[in-house]
Write a protein that holds these residues in place. Structure first.
Motif, short mmCIF file in Angstrom:
data_model
loop_
_atom_site.label_atom_id
_atom_site.label_comp_id
_atom_site.label_asym_id
_atom_site.label_seq_id
_atom_site.Cartn_x
_atom_site.Cartn_y
_atom_site.Cartn_z
N PRO A 31 0.86 -1.02 -0.02
CA PRO A 31 -0.16 -0.18 -0.17
C PRO A 31 0.96 1.26 0.10
O PRO A 31 1.79 1.32 0.68
CB PRO A 31 -0.81 -0.11 1.58
CG PRO A 31 0.21 -1.32 2.07
CD PRO A 31 0.49 -1.77 1.41
N PRO A 32 0.48 2.76 -0.85
CA PRO A 32 1.03 3.39 -0.73
C PRO A 32 1.73 3.95 0.34
O PRO A 32 2.30 4.66 0.74
CB PRO A 32 0.71 4.28 -1.33
CG PRO A 32 -1.38 4.01 -1.61
CD PRO A 32 -0.43 2.37 -1.05
N ASP A 33 0.62 3.96 1.45
CA ASP A 33 1.53 4.44 2.89
C ASP A 33 0.87 3.26 3.94
O ASP A 33 1.37 3.35 5.68
CB ASP A 33 -0.37 4.81 3.55
CG ASP A 33 -1.76 4.29 3.61
OD1 ASP A 33 -1.46 3.23 3.13
OD2 ASP A 33 -2.51 4.64 4.26
N GLY A 34 1.96 2.36 3.74
CA GLY A 34 1.93 1.01 4.14
C GLY A 34 3.68 1.54 4.74
O GLY A 34 4.44 2.39 3.91
N PRO A 35 4.07 0.79 5.18
CA PRO A 35 5.89 1.50 6.01
C PRO A 35 7.12 0.43 4.92
O PRO A 35 6.69 -0.46 4.22
CB PRO A 35 5.98 0.23 7.27
CG PRO A 35 4.56 -0.39 7.45
CD PRO A 35 3.98 -0.35 6.39
N THR A 36 7.77 1.51 4.91
CA THR A 36 9.13 0.98 3.76
C THR A 36 10.41 1.27 4.42
O THR A 36 10.45 1.40 5.80
CB THR A 36 8.83 2.08 3.07
OG1 THR A 36 9.34 3.40 3.37
CG2 THR A 36 7.55 1.45 2.17
N GLY A 80 8.83 -3.15 1.16
CA GLY A 80 7.79 -2.31 1.73
C GLY A 80 7.03 -3.67 2.12
O GLY A 80 7.48 -4.78 2.04
N THR A 82 2.43 -4.98 3.58
CA THR A 82 1.20 -5.17 4.14
C THR A 82 0.67 -4.70 5.31
O THR A 82 0.02 -4.20 5.78
CB THR A 82 0.59 -5.23 3.27
OG1 THR A 82 1.02 -6.65 3.86
CG2 THR A 82 1.17 -5.56 1.86
N ARG A 84 0.91 -2.95 9.02
CA ARG A 84 1.16 -1.95 9.52
C ARG A 84 1.91 -1.77 10.48
O ARG A 84 2.21 -0.87 10.79
CB ARG A 84 -0.47 -0.85 9.41
CG ARG A 84 -1.26 -1.08 8.36
CD ARG A 84 -1.75 0.21 8.25
NE ARG A 84 -2.13 0.14 6.49
CZ ARG A 84 -2.08 0.69 6.05
NH1 ARG A 84 -1.18 1.01 5.36
NH2 ARG A 84 -2.42 1.03 4.49
N TYR A 138 9.67 5.17 11.46
CA TYR A 138 8.37 4.76 10.97
C TYR A 138 7.28 6.16 10.46
O TYR A 138 7.30 6.80 11.70
CB TYR A 138 7.88 3.72 12.61
CG TYR A 138 6.86 3.14 11.77
CD1 TYR A 138 6.89 2.24 11.59
CD2 TYR A 138 5.40 4.15 12.46
CE1 TYR A 138 5.12 1.45 11.32
CE2 TYR A 138 3.92 3.18 11.92
CZ TYR A 138 4.04 2.38 11.23
OH TYR A 138 2.85 1.26 11.39
N PRO A 139 6.75 5.36 9.99
CA PRO A 139 6.50 4.13 8.44
C PRO A 139 7.79 4.05 7.75
O PRO A 139 7.15 3.31 6.41
CB PRO A 139 4.56 4.42 8.26
CG PRO A 139 5.15 6.18 8.11
CD PRO A 139 5.37 6.22 9.36
N PHE A 140 8.31 5.56 7.20
CA PHE A 140 9.59 5.63 6.13
C PHE A 140 10.16 5.29 6.57
O PHE A 140 10.66 6.90 6.15
CB PHE A 140 8.85 6.57 5.19
CG PHE A 140 6.93 6.60 4.52
CD1 PHE A 140 6.13 5.87 3.95
CD2 PHE A 140 6.03 7.85 5.07
CE1 PHE A 140 4.86 5.57 3.92
CE2 PHE A 140 5.46 8.50 4.98
CZ PHE A 140 3.86 6.71 4.58
#
Length: 150
Positions: A31-36, A80, A82, A84, A138-140
């Protein structure tokens, strides 16, 4: 006779579906807003780093680790998830003379993003050093690993 033909055909289709399902299956999209996790690996030595393992059990690779990071070069790796709650990765590279650089990046939402566990092991471990800098958590997560000769 018709029953036997149908049973054999059904069995054949079942086997075919089982064999082709893993090839056709795809991972869940990140997901674009999931952790990376994005890491930059700086090889500031005179020796190549050769990939021995890349572990990402709770996520997927976006840019996989290179099989070789040449001397004096930089490699960017990203992953990345999924999940969260966050995830962690481990990338291992061998160095000359039986040394292994183990790079860890942990991006869990329950704590501070870190590179805890990063180390060099093996008989020749004293010939190399690794420094970790975590830029964003977190998250990026973004982090830098710099491998040098002390």
């Amino acid at each position: 006779m018709k029953y036997r033909t149908r049973a054999v055909a059904a069995a054949a289709l079942s086997v075919a579906a089982t064999l082709t399902a893993p090839a056709a299956a795809t991972a869940d999209p990140v997901p674009p807003d999931g952790p990376t996790i994005t890491v930059t690996i700086n090889n500031e030595t005179d020796a190549p780093m050769v990939l021995t393992s890349a572990d990402n059990p709770y996520g997927s690779w976006v840019d996989e680790p290179a099989t070789v990071v040449p001397a004096g070069s930089t490699e960017t790796v990203s992953a990345g998830s999924t999940d969260r709650r966050g995830f962690g990765i481990q990338i291992d590279y061998t160095m000359p003379g039986d040394a292994t650089v183990a790079l860890f990046a942990n991006n869990y939402g329950t704590g501070v993003a870190n590179g805890d566990g990063t180390h060099i092991e093996g008989v020749n471990r004293h010939e190399f050093a690794v420094a970790t800098t975590v830029e964003d958590g977190y998250p990026f997560m973004t982090a830098d690993f710099t491998v040098t000769r002390p």
